[in-house]
Scaffold this motif. Structure first.
Motif, PDB file in Angstrom:
ATOM      1  N   ALA A 188       0.795  -1.330  -0.029  1.00 20.82           N
ATOM      2  CA  ALA A 188      -0.032   0.121   0.162  1.00 20.82           C
ATOM      3  C   ALA A 188       1.009   1.330   0.047  1.00 20.82           C
ATOM      4  N   TYR A 189       0.590   2.497  -0.618  1.00 17.72           N
ATOM      5  CA  TYR A 189       1.201   3.667  -0.833  1.00 17.72           C
ATOM      6  C   TYR A 189       0.161   4.297   0.285  1.00 17.72           C
ATOM      7  N   GLY A 190       0.573   4.636   1.682  1.00 12.37           N
ATOM      8  CA  GLY A 190      -0.533   5.148   2.517  1.00 12.37           C
ATOM      9  C   GLY A 190      -1.801   4.420   2.625  1.00 12.37           C
ATOM     10  N   GLU A 237       8.704  -1.593  -0.026  1.00 12.51           N
ATOM     11  CA  GLU A 237       8.475  -2.625   1.030  1.00 12.51           C
ATOM     12  C   GLU A 237       7.128  -3.235   0.807  1.00 12.51           C
ATOM     13  N   PRO A 238       7.104  -4.351   0.873  1.00 12.55           N
ATOM     14  CA  PRO A 238       5.616  -4.921   0.951  1.00 12.55           C
ATOM     15  C   PRO A 238       4.995  -4.773   2.089  1.00 12.55           C
ATOM     16  N   LYS A 239       3.617  -4.929   2.466  1.00 16.30           N
ATOM     17  CA  LYS A 239       3.153  -4.740   3.665  1.00 16.30           C
ATOM     18  C   LYS A 239       2.887  -6.080   4.165  1.00 16.30           C
ATOM     19  N   ALA A 240       2.440  -7.009   3.554  1.00 17.37           N
ATOM     20  CA  ALA A 240       2.390  -8.402   3.948  1.00 17.37           C
ATOM     21  C   ALA A 240       2.680  -9.539   2.978  1.00 17.37           C
ATOM     22  N   GLY A 241       2.641 -10.756   3.379  1.00 17.20           N
ATOM     23  CA  GLY A 241       3.268 -11.644   2.419  1.00 17.20           C
ATOM     24  C   GLY A 241       4.513 -11.692   2.234  1.00 17.20           C
TER      25      GLY A 241
END
Ligand SMILES: Nc1ncnc2c1ncn2[C@@H]1O[C@H](COP(=O)(O)OP(=O)(O)OP(=O)(O)O)[C@@H](O)[C@H]1O
Length: 511
Positions: A283-285, A325-329
């Motif tokens: 996500a971006y923000g 950077e990914p947020k999850a996974g």
């Protein structure tokens, strides 16, 4: 005619000029140059520090730099010179002896530092963000990218402004006479003025003025010449960027296995890594850009990612080498989590080629390819050169190795960028719409080269709008929409038997 004679006596009294000439040459010129050069050198050192502080993320560094700059840029130079030269006269005497000359240099340097700091800061900030991105993709740290690429480029861009500052210092050096210099310390203006008082006319001052012009005018021309040379680099006779040259060179890139420049050895085999993207979110923000992305990429295969604009294709690529950077996974590279690796280590293994090439403009094609080999891999220059030459030969650009990017066509630049990524010996290469910025006649050459790499077993993930390429070259095609992979499969299924209405609609629009 009286006024004409008056004017002549005031300005063109040759005897008065002749009498002041030796002192101007022996004393004035020397002192003016010392004052200007010393204050420029000290100002550059101070300006560098102020510029680095000024672009720092820490307010503790930024704010003092700002305050300093506002004060020393805002005050008239004469006020600063008097405040420092006279205000610190006592301390100056203790440190430097009776002469106010060193304090004059100090005051000029403090003023010059404020201007030069702003010049450097704007120069550094004017360097395109793609340059730092390319540095990071080549596994450089932020500090290395700044030191090797961004700061040198920024400084080169402001070279004319720095020379202007030197010219300003030459002129401002005349102000230190207010501090009451010794006879041997007088600069051009002071000598001209003293002699003007003695002779009662302005001819010595006019001659002093000519001395200033003799110093300053050629400097501007010299810097323009240097700037042009730096920008264009070495130029070989007849070295154009015509389409014909492009087509001729491409013959080298279409063979199954390319040769090194001396034609003795086949190009090295690729390491061909695998990727396993597992439930990746980004996500971006508040804007969720990637949603639960799953994708398996087998070693030595070509995966094309297609989809409408804004569907998250580039963001997916940039997660794979952690430019974002990914947020999850997670993503597994040959079974290892990329999130558990240092980003620099990951980027040695996963190379990237960008839409806008992001070549380093003040380096030749060869240097672009060599840089990461010497700086990141710590390779000796000779070995790095041989390896870089082999990579350039592989992409059909051996003859263009000494050209800077500005002398290469878009297609040639993109092939240098591919050679640069290949030189790191990556296990996977990410291609982010690498033909979108090219003129139509140059697209084919780059696509042929990529197809060649695919045939030779490089693991490639290619974000592309070139449906013909995806159909012909890809082992699998992933269709993305609104941050999700909607459909993935071999090209024949994706293009000939699309299952989802969204993919059918997309294909109807683009084919
Ligand atoms: N640095 C950023 N900051 C905020 N939002 C961003 C940023 N970069 C991309 N986005 C947004 O993320 C979404 C996905 O962008 P992305 O560039 O990954 O799409 P794309 O499919 O590659 O598009 P295109 O084909 O036009 O390049 C878009 O809505 C975009 O506006």
């Amino acid at each position: 005619m009286n006024w004409l004679e008056n004017l002549q006596r005031s300005f063109f009294d040759w005897d008065a000029m002749a009498s002041v000439l030796p002192a101007l040459l022996a004393v004035g010129l020397k002192n003016t140059l010392i004052l200007a050069a010393a204050s420029t050198v000290l100002g550059i050192l101070l300006g560098m520090v102020l510029a680095v502080m000024g672009i720092s993320r820490s307010a503790w560094l930024r704010i003092p730099a700002r305050i300093y700059t506002d004060i020393f840029r805002g005050l008239p130079a004469i006020l600063t010179i008097l405040l420092i030269g006279q205000g610190f006269a006592r301390i100056g005497r203790d440190i430097f002896g009776p002469s106010p000359y060193p304090l004059g240099i100090l005051a000029l340097s403090l003023i010059a530092g404020a201007y030069i700091g702003e010049i450097f800061r704007s120069g550094i900030q004017s360097v395109e963000t793609g340059q730092m991105e390319a540095c990071r993709a080549l596994s450089m740290s932020h500090g290395q990218g700044m030191r090797l690429i961004v700061i040198p480029q920024g400084v080169r861009r402001v070279l004319p402004a720095l020379v202007n500052q030197f010219i300003g210092n030459v002129k401002d050096s005349s102000l230190v006479y207010f501090l009451g210099l010794l006879a041997s310390e007088r600069e051009i203006f002071r000598i001209g003025q003293d002699q003007a008082v003695v002779t009662g006319n302005l001819s010595p001052l006019l001659l002093a003025g000519m001395f200033y012009l003799i110093i300053t005018v050629p400097l501007t021309h010299v810097v323009n010449t240097i700037d042009n040379r730096l920008r264009l680099g070495k130029q070989k006779p007849g070295g154009g960027v015509s389409g014909l040259v492009e087509v001729g060179e491409l013959k080298n890139t279409t063979g199954e296995a390319s040769a090194t420049p001396d034609g003795t050895a086949a190009a090295p085999a690729f390491k061909a890594g695998s990727l396993d993207v597992r439930d990746l979110d980004m996500a971006y923000g508040d804007l969720q850009v990637l949603k639960q992305i799953r994708l398996k990429v087998e070693p030595g295969t070509v995966t094309c990612v297609i989809g409408p604009s804004g569907s998250g294709k580039s963001t997916l690529l940039r997660c794979l080498n952690r430019l974002v950077e990914p947020k999850a996974g997670d993503v597994l590279l040959d079974g290892e989590s990329i999130l558990a690796m240092r980003p620099e280590t990951l980027r040695r293994r996963v190379g990237m080629v960008f839409q806008h090439f992001n070549l380093f403009p003040n380096h030749t094609a060869l240097e672009n390819v060599m840089l990461a080999l010497t700086e990141i891999k710590g390779m000796a220059t000779g070995q790095a050169r041989r390896q870089a030459e082999a990579r350039l030969a592989e992409v059909g650009l051996a003859a263009r190795k000494d050209y800077r990017p500005s002398r290469l066509s878009g297609g040639q630049q993109q092939r240098v960028a591919i050679a640069r990524a290949l030189a790191m010996d990556p296990e996977v290469i990410l291609f982010d719409e690498v033909t979108s910025a090219l003129d139509p006649e140059l697209v084919k050459g780059v696509l042929n080269l990529m197809a060649d790499l695919g045939r030779r077993g490089m693991t490639m993930i290619v974000v592309t709008h070139e449906m013909g390429f995806a159909r012909k070259v890809a082992d699998q095609v992933a269709f993305m929409d609104e941050g999700r992979i909607v459909e993935v499969g071999p090209p024949s299924e994706i293009f000939d038997r699309p299952k989802s209405p969204r993919l059918r609609q997309f294909l109807a629009e683009v084919l």
